[in-house]
Design an enzyme around this catalytic site. Structure first.
Site, PDB file in Angstrom:
ATOM      1  N   ARG A  15       0.825  -1.195   0.000  1.00  0.00           N
ATOM      2  CA  ARG A  15       0.000   0.000   0.000  1.00  0.00           C
ATOM      3  C   ARG A  15       0.868   1.258   0.000  1.00  0.00           C
ATOM      4  O   ARG A  15       2.085   1.194   0.229  1.00  0.00           O
ATOM      5  CB  ARG A  15      -0.929  -0.003   1.222  1.00  0.00           C
ATOM      6  CG  ARG A  15      -2.017  -1.039   1.177  1.00  0.00           C
ATOM      7  CD  ARG A  15      -2.802  -1.128   2.473  1.00  0.00           C
ATOM      8  NE  ARG A  15      -2.026  -1.710   3.561  1.00  0.00           N
ATOM      9  CZ  ARG A  15      -2.478  -1.919   4.788  1.00  0.00           C
ATOM     10  NH1 ARG A  15      -3.725  -1.562   5.093  1.00  0.00           N
ATOM     11  NH2 ARG A  15      -1.716  -2.469   5.716  1.00  0.00           N
ATOM     12  N   LYS A  75       1.344   2.008   7.327  1.00  0.00           N
ATOM     13  CA  LYS A  75       1.673   1.235   8.519  1.00  0.00           C
ATOM     14  C   LYS A  75       2.538   2.049   9.477  1.00  0.00           C
ATOM     15  O   LYS A  75       3.120   3.068   9.123  1.00  0.00           O
ATOM     16  CB  LYS A  75       2.404  -0.055   8.138  1.00  0.00           C
ATOM     17  CG  LYS A  75       1.508  -1.078   7.486  1.00  0.00           C
ATOM     18  CD  LYS A  75       0.282  -1.418   8.327  1.00  0.00           C
ATOM     19  CE  LYS A  75       0.601  -2.140   9.607  1.00  0.00           C
ATOM     20  NZ  LYS A  75      -0.613  -2.372  10.435  1.00  0.00           N
ATOM     21  N   TYR A  94      -1.348   4.691  10.585  1.00  0.00           N
ATOM     22  CA  TYR A  94      -1.708   3.752  11.646  1.00  0.00           C
ATOM     23  C   TYR A  94      -0.521   3.614  12.580  1.00  0.00           C
ATOM     24  O   TYR A  94       0.633   3.501  12.131  1.00  0.00           O
ATOM     25  CB  TYR A  94      -2.057   2.376  11.058  1.00  0.00           C
ATOM     26  CG  TYR A  94      -3.373   2.320  10.327  1.00  0.00           C
ATOM     27  CD1 TYR A  94      -4.566   2.506  11.006  1.00  0.00           C
ATOM     28  CD2 TYR A  94      -3.428   2.072   8.961  1.00  0.00           C
ATOM     29  CE1 TYR A  94      -5.788   2.453  10.339  1.00  0.00           C
ATOM     30  CE2 TYR A  94      -4.630   2.018   8.288  1.00  0.00           C
ATOM     31  CZ  TYR A  94      -5.806   2.210   8.982  1.00  0.00           C
ATOM     32  OH  TYR A  94      -7.012   2.167   8.311  1.00  0.00           O
ATOM     33  N   HIS A  96      -1.006   1.932  16.264  1.00  0.00           N
ATOM     34  CA  HIS A  96      -1.214   0.754  17.113  1.00  0.00           C
ATOM     35  C   HIS A  96      -0.172   0.691  18.224  1.00  0.00           C
ATOM     36  O   HIS A  96       0.589  -0.275  18.352  1.00  0.00           O
ATOM     37  CB  HIS A  96      -1.175  -0.529  16.272  1.00  0.00           C
ATOM     38  CG  HIS A  96      -2.208  -0.580  15.187  1.00  0.00           C
ATOM     39  ND1 HIS A  96      -3.563  -0.677  15.457  1.00  0.00           N
ATOM     40  CD2 HIS A  96      -2.091  -0.523  13.829  1.00  0.00           C
ATOM     41  CE1 HIS A  96      -4.233  -0.697  14.308  1.00  0.00           C
ATOM     42  NE2 HIS A  96      -3.366  -0.598  13.317  1.00  0.00           N
ATOM     43  N   GLU A 118      -6.190   4.968  13.620  1.00  0.00           N
ATOM     44  CA  GLU A 118      -7.112   4.040  14.275  1.00  0.00           C
ATOM     45  C   GLU A 118      -7.833   4.612  15.479  1.00  0.00           C
ATOM     46  O   GLU A 118      -8.772   3.984  15.998  1.00  0.00           O
ATOM     47  CB  GLU A 118      -6.395   2.739  14.669  1.00  0.00           C
ATOM     48  CG  GLU A 118      -5.452   2.848  15.850  1.00  0.00           C
ATOM     49  CD  GLU A 118      -4.046   3.273  15.460  1.00  0.00           C
ATOM     50  OE1 GLU A 118      -3.164   3.240  16.327  1.00  0.00           O
ATOM     51  OE2 GLU A 118      -3.827   3.653  14.278  1.00  0.00           O
TER      52      GLU A 118
END
Length: 373
Positions: A15, A75, A94, A96, A118
């Site tokens: 991506r 990511k 993102y 996380h 997120e």
């Protein structure tokens, strides 16, 4: 503003943070976009495609990070990328963070402005930047689970839908949110025997209305979860507590007592996973076996269908990127509480309560942190 788009470097991650159409939108607002060479090649976009809409191509990620005021990724930044962040630089991707102390410490040290897709919310408390990838991951979880159940991959040797005269596989989905609902749609479509567990009665009512008996909806208690997990051929973990580490709902004891050759797919792995036996895997080596149960725990599942995933993600992120670029991060964050919810780390301060609680770090209210010079 100068926006930078580096090439993703996580294992089998194809991506890209922005497609050419998104770049064109930013350029039309008067911004400059720097794209690392070949950043879009994984989904079929050449450097020339980006140049045609007004972007500049740079040869290395170091060049992009050094010149850009805002970095847009997909990511979480890897260690080498985190080392390139600088004070007051915006990172929009993102993250996380809750299960990832090394990344959290590096982002604190960088003093960058780190906004996580997120944890951004909308006016109804939903997660608009997580939803597109949750839809993809939920649908992919059933594809992955079906393959994992094949005997050649260590599974029981079952097709999800069975055949005339042979009963279908039992699929249990833990969590009825965006991931779980999309997993259920795929599993029902493949004629599996589907059970969805959730603790929100409104969610269960909605799913019951949608599936009209083609999937069972069950209130999740410790007893119900144990009963259905032990009887399952495939269990999909689709649990989410926004910003926080996922609860370990399926224990080592549950795994030990499951059917030999059963499979589990842990979609919650980005947040640490909801199976006690889970650890992150990659597309290159996606599965492992614990107590004869096959585990699929790929941490970037949507990366396997990178083109669809990138377009879906850009549809959701572009308005926020434009706002951050047009207004600057401080004004944009203060004007939109939902975007402010996405602020996880700024100027060395942790502004996401769940992340701070995960590691025993000091939590600073986002509006307070924004006003610390």
């Amino acid at each position: 503003m100068i926006i930078g788009i580096p090439k993703e470097i996580k294992n089998h991650e194809y991506r890209v943070g922005m497609i050419p159409a998104s770049v064109r939108e930013l350029v039309s607002h008067g911004h400059q976009v720097l794209v690392e060479t070949l950043a879009g090649s994984g989904i079929g976009f050449s450097d020339d495609d980006y140049v045609a809409v007004g972007a500049s191509i740079l040869l290395t990620a170091q060049d992009v990070f050094a010149k850009a005021e805002m970095i847009v990724k997909v990511k979480e930044p890897q260690a080498v990328e985190r080392a390139m962040l600088r004070e007051d630089q915006i990172l929009f991707t993102y993250l996380h963070l809750a299960p990832d102390l090394p990344q959290t410490e590096d982002l604190i040290k960088s003093k960058a402005v780190c906004i996580a897709y997120e944890t951004v919310t909308d006016s109804m408390g939903r997660l608009p930047l997580l939803a597109p990838m949750s839809e993809v991951a939920g649908r992919m979880s059933i594809q992955a689970g079906a393959q994992t159940l094949e005997k050649s991959n260590g599974g029981r040797g079952l097709p999800l839908g069975g055949v005339p005269g042979v009963e279908p596989a039992k699929v249990v989905i833990i969590g009825g949110g965006v991931v779980g609902a999309n997993a259920a749609r795929m599993a029902v479509g493949m004629r599996a025997d589907v059970t969805i567990l959730d603790r929100n009665l409104d969610t269960l009512r909605t799913l019951d209305e949608e599936f009209q008996g083609r999937a069972k909806v069950v209130y999740s208690t410790a007893d119900a979860l144990e009963k259905h997990v032990l009887d399952a051929d495939l269990v999909v973990g689709a649990v989410l507590i926004p910003g926080a580490a996922a609860p370990k709902l399926v224990t080592k004891d549950h795994i030990k007592r499951m059917k030999p050759g059963a499979a589990v797919v842990d979609v919650a792995i980005d947040q640490g996973g909801c199976f006690e036996t889970s650890h992150a895997t990659t597309h290159a080596d996606p599965t492992y076996i614990v107590d004869e149960v096959v585990h699929y725990c790929v941490a970037n599942m949507p990366g396997a269908v990178a083109r669809t995933s990138t377009f879906a993600l850009n549809n959701a992120t572009l308005p926020y990127i434009v706002r951050l670029a047009d207004q600057g991060y401080k004004a944009a964050l203060l004007a939109d509480k939902g975007l402010l919810d996405g602020l996880n780390v700024i100027h060395g301060k942790v502004t996401c309560k769940e992340v701070a609680e995960s590691f025993g770090l000091e939590f600073v209210e986002p509006t307070t942190a924004l006003n610390i010079d």
